[in-house]
Scaffold this active site. Structure first.
Site, PDB file in Angstrom:
ATOM      1  N   ARG A   1      10.945  -2.867 -11.063  1.00 55.41           N
ATOM      2  CA  ARG A   1       9.521  -2.583 -10.941  1.00 55.41           C
ATOM      3  C   ARG A   1       8.899  -2.408 -12.318  1.00 55.41           C
ATOM      4  NH1 ARG A   1       8.293  -0.803  -5.799  1.00 55.41           N
ATOM      5  NH2 ARG A   1       6.177  -1.343  -6.413  1.00 55.41           N
TER       6      ARG A   1
ATOM      7  N   LYS B   1       4.866   4.861   4.072  1.00 53.82           N
ATOM      8  CA  LYS B   1       4.183   3.570   3.995  1.00 53.82           C
ATOM      9  C   LYS B   1       4.160   2.834   5.332  1.00 53.82           C
ATOM     10  CE  LYS B   1       5.740   2.953  -0.795  1.00 53.82           C
ATOM     11  NZ  LYS B   1       6.455   2.065  -1.739  1.00 53.82           N
TER      12      LYS B   1
ATOM     13  N   PRO C   1       0.822  -1.207   0.000  1.00 54.91           N
ATOM     14  CA  PRO C   1       0.000   0.000   0.000  1.00 54.91           C
ATOM     15  C   PRO C   1       0.861   1.264   0.000  1.00 54.91           C
ATOM     16  CG  PRO C   1      -0.855  -1.599   1.569  1.00 54.91           C
ATOM     17  CD  PRO C   1       0.465  -2.126   1.091  1.00 54.91           C
ATOM     18  N   GLU C   2       0.461   2.233  -0.802  1.00 57.45           N
ATOM     19  CA  GLU C   2       1.213   3.482  -0.889  1.00 57.45           C
ATOM     20  C   GLU C   2       0.685   4.484   0.126  1.00 57.45           C
ATOM     21  OE1 GLU C   2       1.907   4.711  -4.982  1.00 57.45           O
ATOM     22  OE2 GLU C   2       1.614   2.658  -5.672  1.00 57.45           O
TER      23      GLU C   2
END
Length: 332
Positions: free
Chosen positions: A310, A50, A2-3
């Site tokens: 990524r 985060k 989760p950001e």
């Protein structure tokens, strides 16, 4: 994982339980020993990027001097949700996972390095102990409700996900934490100048970091300068700024770096407000086949040779690579 906007939503859900005593515990965590939190008081909660921090004390008392109160939600609608909001808002445009969050499919085989946040045995009874919560890719917090399976797992059964930690409070409600690493620390690690959603976010520091002679898509994910920024924000901010992900920061003009930081903050803030209003955040390039202009979107894994790769989405026409910038193959 989760950001920043979603972790801030978690923080908002946890905040109403501050000042209450833990009367019952549960969860699958073995190293944390959930039972050690029983009878403790949740005295404070803070958020940084985060990471979520929870302060527990053995006595009913106020938080430590100088501890910051939970931030007010940016929209009035947030006040209507309170602690009874059972919904976990997932990432946009993803496949649903068993714990109810959305699969962002943003990682190639390597996982994120959470070795710094591995659980460690520590007594929870000491005053001023902070529990640090680092969420995994599908991490979530549920209030007064447990996550239920939305689809069969790889074994073909519909077993509900197991919470890592469950805290029942004297007020009658409970919190359930899923897919997260937890460890004890003597103080919260909070650096507001690095947090993209903090009023104290240091733009000058961020701009200086973006000027490095490395692809900007690497720098944006550096939590030392952009705490809370993850793969979704990275892709969306670069698209909105019209910057190729492999553009060297040292080649970009100061004005273009300014525009990029503007889009980082604007997109993150809009995402957070959408969380409180119950609106899903619409992406323009992340996990899309076409950009808003109708161009085909490219997707490839980028990252330092010795670091995490990524998946990155970009539009070659809206985000052209300048001639003095490196070829993609040098960094892919």
């Amino acid at each position: 994982m989760p950001e920043g906007p979603l972790v801030r939503k978690f923080h908002h859900l946890v905040s109403p339980f501050v000042g209450q005593q833990v009367v019952k515990t549960g969860g699958s965590s073995k190293k944390l020993q959930p039972a050690s939190l029983q009878c403790l008081w949740l005295q404070d909660t803070q958020v940084n990027g985060k990471k979520l921090f929870l302060r527990f004390d053995p006595d009913e008392e106020m938080g430590p001097p100088g501890s910051s109160p939970p931030p007010e939600p940016p929209q009035k609608e947030a006040q209507k949700e309170g602690a009874a909001d059972p919904k976990q808002v997932g990432e946009p445009s993803g496949q649903k996972t068993p714990d109810g969050s959305s699969q962002s499919a943003e990682l190639v085989p390597q996982g994120e390095d959470d070795s710094e946040y591995l659980e460690r045995d520590a007594p929870a009874g000491d005053a001023g102990r902070w529990l640090r919560v680092s969420f995994g890719l599908f991490g979530s917090v549920w209030v007064n409700e447990f996550s239920r399976a939305k689809q069969a797992n790889k074994r073909g059964d519909w077993r509900d996900p197991s919470p890592r930690l469950v805290l029942h409070f004297g007020g009658g409600g409970f919190l359930a934490f899923y897919n997260c690493q937890m460890s004890w620390s003597s103080s919260p690690v909070v650096t507001p100048t690095c947090d993209i959603l903090s009023e104290k976010f240091h733009r000058g520091q961020a701009l200086e970091a973006l000027g490095q002679a490395q692809p900007v898509c690497y720098t944006l994910l550096d939590q030392r300068y952009f705490s809370g920024l993850g793969n979704i924000i990275k892709n969306e901010a670069l698209y909105r700024a019209g910057i190729h992900p492999l553009s060297l920061g040292s080649v970009l003009s100061a004005s273009r770096r300014e525009v990029l930081v503007d889009h980082v903050v604007e997109f993150s803030t809009a995402w957070l407000q959408g969380k409180f209003q119950g609106r899903p955040q619409r992406t323009q390039v992340y996990q899309r086949e076409q950009c808003p202009a109708g161009h085909q979107v490219m997707k490839e894994a980028f990252g330092p040779q010795d670091g995490l790769q990524r998946l990155t989405w970009w539009c070659p026409q809206c985000q052209p690579q300048l001639s003095e910038e490196p070829e993609q193959c040098q960094f892919s």
